[in-house]
Design a protein around this motif. Structure first.
Motif, mmCIF file in Angstrom:
data_model
loop_
_atom_site.group_PDB
_atom_site.id
_atom_site.type_symbol
_atom_site.label_atom_id
_atom_site.label_comp_id
_atom_site.label_asym_id
_atom_site.label_seq_id
_atom_site.Cartn_x
_atom_site.Cartn_y
_atom_site.Cartn_z
ATOM 1 N N LYS A 233 51.405 22.138 36.213
ATOM 2 C CA LYS A 233 50.475 23.238 35.978
ATOM 3 C C LYS A 233 49.887 23.685 37.316
ATOM 4 N N ASN A 234 49.441 24.910 37.368
ATOM 5 C CA ASN A 234 48.927 25.487 38.605
ATOM 6 C C ASN A 234 47.467 25.144 38.849
ATOM 7 N N GLU A 235 46.817 24.580 37.865
ATOM 8 C CA GLU A 235 45.403 24.243 37.982
ATOM 9 C C GLU A 235 45.230 22.802 38.448
ATOM 10 N N PRO A 236 44.073 22.489 39.033
ATOM 11 C CA PRO A 236 43.811 21.106 39.460
ATOM 12 C C PRO A 236 43.733 20.152 38.268
ATOM 13 N N TRP A 237 44.002 18.886 38.555
ATOM 14 C CA TRP A 237 43.941 17.816 37.558
ATOM 15 C C TRP A 237 42.700 16.964 37.807
ATOM 16 N N SER A 238 42.057 16.547 36.736
ATOM 17 C CA SER A 238 41.050 15.497 36.875
ATOM 18 C C SER A 238 41.780 14.156 36.875
ATOM 19 N N PHE A 239 41.109 13.137 37.399
ATOM 20 C CA PHE A 239 41.744 11.817 37.391
ATOM 21 C C PHE A 239 41.992 11.358 35.961
ATOM 22 N N GLY A 240 41.053 11.656 35.073
ATOM 23 C CA GLY A 240 41.214 11.256 33.676
ATOM 24 C C GLY A 240 42.455 11.857 33.043
ATOM 25 N N GLU A 241 42.746 13.116 33.361
ATOM 26 C CA GLU A 241 43.940 13.767 32.813
ATOM 27 C C GLU A 241 45.213 13.090 33.312
ATOM 28 N N LEU A 242 45.236 12.770 34.603
ATOM 29 C CA LEU A 242 46.417 12.097 35.162
ATOM 30 C C LEU A 242 46.558 10.687 34.601
ATOM 31 N N LYS A 243 45.436 10.033 34.408
ATOM 32 C CA LYS A 243 45.458 8.649 33.930
ATOM 33 C C LYS A 243 46.049 8.530 32.528
ATOM 34 N N VAL A 244 45.796 9.519 31.665
ATOM 35 C CA VAL A 244 46.285 9.430 30.289
ATOM 36 C C VAL A 244 47.623 10.146 30.107
ATOM 37 N N HIS A 245 48.153 10.746 31.172
ATOM 38 C CA HIS A 245 49.460 11.395 31.056
ATOM 39 C C HIS A 245 50.501 10.333 30.699
ATOM 40 N N PRO A 246 51.326 10.564 29.693
ATOM 41 C CA PRO A 246 52.263 9.508 29.245
ATOM 42 C C PRO A 246 53.229 9.027 30.319
ATOM 43 N N GLU A 247 53.541 9.863 31.314
ATOM 44 C CA GLU A 247 54.523 9.465 32.317
ATOM 45 C C GLU A 247 53.932 8.695 33.490
ATOM 46 N N THR A 248 52.595 8.574 33.560
ATOM 47 C CA THR A 248 51.974 7.789 34.634
ATOM 48 C C THR A 248 51.582 6.382 34.173
ATOM 49 N N GLN A 249 51.882 6.064 32.922
ATOM 50 C CA GLN A 249 51.373 4.823 32.348
ATOM 51 C C GLN A 249 51.898 3.562 33.045
ATOM 52 N N TYR A 250 53.071 3.664 33.669
ATOM 53 C CA TYR A 250 53.657 2.490 34.306
ATOM 54 C C TYR A 250 53.001 2.148 35.640
ATOM 55 N N TYR A 251 52.206 3.082 36.194
ATOM 56 C CA TYR A 251 51.504 2.759 37.440
ATOM 57 C C TYR A 251 50.024 3.159 37.363
ATOM 58 N N THR A 252 49.468 3.137 36.165
ATOM 59 C CA THR A 252 48.068 3.512 35.962
ATOM 60 C C THR A 252 47.119 2.675 36.810
ATOM 61 N N LEU A 253 47.370 1.372 36.910
ATOM 62 C CA LEU A 253 46.454 0.489 37.636
ATOM 63 C C LEU A 253 46.397 0.805 39.124
ATOM 64 N N ASP A 254 47.451 1.391 39.645
ATOM 65 C CA ASP A 254 47.492 1.735 41.073
ATOM 66 C C ASP A 254 47.351 3.231 41.314
ATOM 67 N N LEU A 255 47.086 4.001 40.254
ATOM 68 C CA LEU A 255 47.052 5.457 40.370
ATOM 69 C C LEU A 255 45.924 5.932 41.281
ATOM 70 N N SER A 256 44.764 5.328 41.179
ATOM 71 C CA SER A 256 43.612 5.774 41.956
ATOM 72 C C SER A 256 43.853 5.613 43.456
ATOM 73 N N ILE A 257 44.332 4.450 43.864
ATOM 74 C CA ILE A 257 44.544 4.215 45.294
ATOM 75 C C ILE A 257 45.712 5.038 45.819
ATOM 76 N N LEU A 258 46.710 5.300 44.966
ATOM 77 C CA LEU A 258 47.827 6.154 45.367
ATOM 78 C C LEU A 258 47.339 7.576 45.614
ATOM 79 N N LEU A 259 46.498 8.103 44.725
ATOM 80 C CA LEU A 259 45.943 9.441 44.898
ATOM 81 C C LEU A 259 45.134 9.541 46.187
#
Length: 289
Positions: A233-259
């Motif tokens: 999408k062309n709009e910004p993402w909140s961290f919460g939106e990225l965290k619950v995205h079904p395709e990020t679930q395998y690295y959710t625990l490391d998502l914050s530091i990766l961002l």
């Protein structure tokens, strides 16, 4: 050997819930791929009370381990390298029962290693790499040199897996044998860390500098899976939106530091969105053009 095990797997093969059975025999005396068992018997089932059931056997002077794995858990292991040995079993084991060619199709898919699966695996390993590298730097700054050294070894293992995935291959248990063939520069880092006669403080300091470059040069490729999601999408993402995205679930625990790493490298930029509180803003993220 297979004849002795046949009664065990034939009983399972006769059940409609069983999708496939394969036998993997160890190639070396002490094999990390089999946990030193002589034979691995892998049975894939559609449903089971336990998602992973293991039973050990001995016969004559041999040992065997039977793994009954539910199909969905096996898929998770494959996608995230959650249990790396199973890739070797699936590719190199002997298929002795195959309902509707389930294992044959799975083996072919593993050998093809689709781009989307490779991107996910790279992102999982790259996110772990960022976390361990950052923790290593923190320990080094606090002068905990031995602990920092342990984390440096671990971070190089994650770097090695990323390097192998970049070549379109599955990382094996003996990943450094692969890296030596396909990425001599990364192998050189590991060799220098293992063989260096410098005191721990100096050794880790040099490795942090060298590793920083190796990680930075792979940042966009390593995080490609996440960046592609963010481009949906062309709009910004909140961290919460990225965290619950079904395709990020395998690295959710490391998502914050990766961002945060991607923000620091100016691959991702942030946008401040007003809240009801004065001078307090929501932080949102978008891929930098």
């Amino acid at each position: 050997m297979e004849n002795l095990l046949r009664p065990i797997y034939q009983e399972r093969a006769s059940q409609p819930n069983t999708l496939g059975v394969l036998v993997y025999e160890k190639l070396h005396h002490n094999s990390p791929v089999t946990d030193s068992f002589d034979v691995i018997l892998l049975i894939v089932v559609r449903e089971a009370e336990e998602d992973w059931y293991v039973k050990h056997y001995e016969y004559e002077d041999k040992t065997a381990a039977m793994h009954i794995v539910r199909e969905d858990l096996l898929g998770q292991w494959i996608e995230t390298s959650g249990y790396r040995k199973v890739i070797d079993w699936l590719i190199n084991g002997k298929i002795v029962f195959d309902r509707n060619e389930y294992l044959s199709h799975l083996r072919e898919k593993l050998r093809e290693f689709p781009e989307i699966t490779r991107q996910l695996r790279k992102c999982v390993e790259f996110a772990k790499l960022i976390r361990t590298y950052r923790e290593c730097k923190d320990l080094f700054a606090a002068k905990h040199y031995l602990d920092a050294n342990s984390l440096m070894v671990r971070s190089l293992h994650y770097l090695a897996r990323v390097a192998v995935l970049e070549k379109g291959l599955h990382p094996e248990v003996t990943v450094w044998n692969q890296v030596k063939r396909f990425d001599p520069e990364v192998y050189k880092l590991y060799e220098e860390l293992m063989e260096s006669e410098e005191p721990p403080e100096k050794r880790i300091q040099l490795m942090l500098l060298a590793s920083d470059f190796a990680i930075h040069s792979r940042a966009e490729r390593g995080a490609e899976h996440l960046l592609n999601i963010m481009r949906e999408k062309n709009e910004p993402w909140s961290f919460g939106e990225l965290k619950v995205h079904p395709e990020t679930q395998y690295y959710t625990l490391d998502l914050s530091i990766l961002l945060e790493y991607l923000v620091e490298r100016r691959i991702v930029e942030t946008k401040a969105v007003e809240t009801k509180g004065q001078n307090i803003y929501h932080r949102q993220y978008l891929v930098k053009d």
